[in-house]
Scaffold this motif. Structure first.
Motif, mmCIF file in Angstrom:
data_model
loop_
_atom_site.group_PDB
_atom_site.id
_atom_site.type_symbol
_atom_site.label_atom_id
_atom_site.label_comp_id
_atom_site.label_asym_id
_atom_site.label_seq_id
_atom_site.Cartn_x
_atom_site.Cartn_y
_atom_site.Cartn_z
ATOM 1 N N LEU A 1 0.828 -1.208 0.000
ATOM 2 C CA LEU A 1 0.000 0.000 0.000
ATOM 3 C C LEU A 1 0.860 1.256 0.000
ATOM 4 O O LEU A 1 1.963 1.273 0.546
ATOM 5 C CB LEU A 1 -0.904 0.030 1.236
ATOM 6 C CG LEU A 1 -1.946 -1.068 1.369
ATOM 7 C CD1 LEU A 1 -2.754 -0.863 2.648
ATOM 8 C CD2 LEU A 1 -2.862 -1.102 0.155
ATOM 9 N N SER A 2 0.327 2.308 -0.585
ATOM 10 C CA SER A 2 1.003 3.605 -0.562
ATOM 11 C C SER A 2 0.913 4.201 0.838
ATOM 12 O O SER A 2 0.113 3.761 1.676
ATOM 13 C CB SER A 2 0.345 4.563 -1.560
ATOM 14 O OG SER A 2 -0.952 4.922 -1.100
ATOM 15 N N ARG A 3 1.705 5.205 1.068
ATOM 16 C CA ARG A 3 1.684 5.896 2.360
ATOM 17 C C ARG A 3 0.281 6.436 2.650
ATOM 18 O O ARG A 3 -0.223 6.334 3.768
ATOM 19 C CB ARG A 3 2.713 7.030 2.338
ATOM 20 C CG ARG A 3 2.793 7.810 3.607
ATOM 21 C CD ARG A 3 3.899 8.844 3.509
ATOM 22 N NE ARG A 3 3.825 9.758 4.624
ATOM 23 C CZ ARG A 3 4.381 10.930 4.659
ATOM 24 N NH1 ARG A 3 5.074 11.347 3.620
ATOM 25 N NH2 ARG A 3 4.272 11.700 5.703
ATOM 26 N N ILE A 4 -0.351 7.003 1.653
ATOM 27 C CA ILE A 4 -1.686 7.568 1.827
ATOM 28 C C ILE A 4 -2.693 6.479 2.192
ATOM 29 O O ILE A 4 -3.521 6.657 3.086
ATOM 30 C CB ILE A 4 -2.134 8.330 0.561
ATOM 31 C CG1 ILE A 4 -1.299 9.601 0.423
ATOM 32 C CG2 ILE A 4 -3.618 8.658 0.605
ATOM 33 C CD1 ILE A 4 -1.523 10.351 -0.871
ATOM 34 N N ASP A 5 -2.628 5.341 1.509
ATOM 35 C CA ASP A 5 -3.559 4.248 1.816
ATOM 36 C C ASP A 5 -3.326 3.683 3.216
ATOM 37 O O ASP A 5 -4.278 3.298 3.898
ATOM 38 C CB ASP A 5 -3.462 3.141 0.772
ATOM 39 C CG ASP A 5 -4.071 3.561 -0.554
ATOM 40 O OD1 ASP A 5 -4.972 4.434 -0.559
ATOM 41 O OD2 ASP A 5 -3.657 3.019 -1.597
ATOM 42 N N ARG A 6 -2.088 3.651 3.656
ATOM 43 C CA ARG A 6 -1.789 3.206 5.020
ATOM 44 C C ARG A 6 -2.410 4.162 6.032
ATOM 45 O O ARG A 6 -3.017 3.751 7.015
ATOM 46 C CB ARG A 6 -0.277 3.119 5.235
ATOM 47 C CG ARG A 6 0.376 2.036 4.411
ATOM 48 C CD ARG A 6 1.875 2.094 4.481
ATOM 49 N NE ARG A 6 2.463 1.084 3.602
ATOM 50 C CZ ARG A 6 3.725 0.720 3.635
ATOM 51 N NH1 ARG A 6 4.556 1.283 4.506
ATOM 52 N NH2 ARG A 6 4.174 -0.204 2.812
ATOM 53 N N HIS A 7 -2.259 5.448 5.783
ATOM 54 C CA HIS A 7 -2.828 6.456 6.671
ATOM 55 C C HIS A 7 -4.350 6.366 6.677
ATOM 56 O O HIS A 7 -4.981 6.540 7.725
ATOM 57 C CB HIS A 7 -2.366 7.854 6.265
ATOM 58 C CG HIS A 7 -0.958 8.140 6.665
ATOM 59 N ND1 HIS A 7 -0.562 9.357 7.158
ATOM 60 C CD2 HIS A 7 0.156 7.372 6.644
ATOM 61 C CE1 HIS A 7 0.743 9.324 7.433
ATOM 62 N NE2 HIS A 7 1.191 8.135 7.120
ATOM 63 N N ARG A 8 -4.932 6.085 5.524
ATOM 64 C CA ARG A 8 -6.392 5.935 5.458
ATOM 65 C C ARG A 8 -6.874 4.785 6.332
ATOM 66 O O ARG A 8 -7.913 4.890 6.988
ATOM 67 C CB ARG A 8 -6.834 5.734 4.015
ATOM 68 C CG ARG A 8 -6.786 7.003 3.205
ATOM 69 C CD ARG A 8 -7.247 6.770 1.780
ATOM 70 N NE ARG A 8 -7.231 8.022 1.041
ATOM 71 C CZ ARG A 8 -6.956 8.133 -0.244
ATOM 72 N NH1 ARG A 8 -6.703 7.042 -0.962
ATOM 73 N NH2 ARG A 8 -6.958 9.311 -0.824
ATOM 74 N N LEU A 9 -6.140 3.682 6.349
ATOM 75 C CA LEU A 9 -6.517 2.552 7.197
ATOM 76 C C LEU A 9 -6.463 2.931 8.674
ATOM 77 O O LEU A 9 -7.361 2.591 9.445
ATOM 78 C CB LEU A 9 -5.604 1.350 6.941
ATOM 79 C CG LEU A 9 -5.842 0.562 5.666
ATOM 80 C CD1 LEU A 9 -4.782 -0.537 5.510
ATOM 81 C CD2 LEU A 9 -7.231 -0.049 5.659
#
Length: 88
Positions: free
Chosen positions: A55-63
């Motif tokens: 996952l991208s950094r943004i997707d990790r943060h979204r989780l």
């Protein structure tokens, strides 16, 4: 249960981390916007989870943000997220 403990519980349930460290940084922001007299408003989360692999950094943060949606709408004013997959 403290806000820190709630953060830990929610992230463990949602992401099954291999490593999780939550620090309350509120004392560093005393007197700033969003700071509460009792603290528990500014946090740093350092988390390693297999759910972050690929996952991208943004997707990790979204989780992380999704797992903490209720707290982000309430007692948490600021959250620093350090999210990695195992081996990173």
């Amino acid at each position: 249960m403290t806000v820190r403990e709630t953060i830990e519980t929610r992230l463990r349930e949602a992401l099954g981390p291999e490593l999780l460290h939550v620090s309350d940084d509120s004392h560093l922001h005393a007197g700033h916007a969003g700071a509460r007299p009792g603290g528990e408003s500014h946090f740093t989360v350092d988390i390693v989870s297999g759910r972050f692999a690929g996952l991208s950094r943004i997707d990790r943060h979204r989780l992380v943000n999704a797992a903490l949606a209720g707290e982000l709408a309430g007692p948490i004013h600021a959250l620093v997220i350090k999210a990695r997959a195992p081996g990173e």
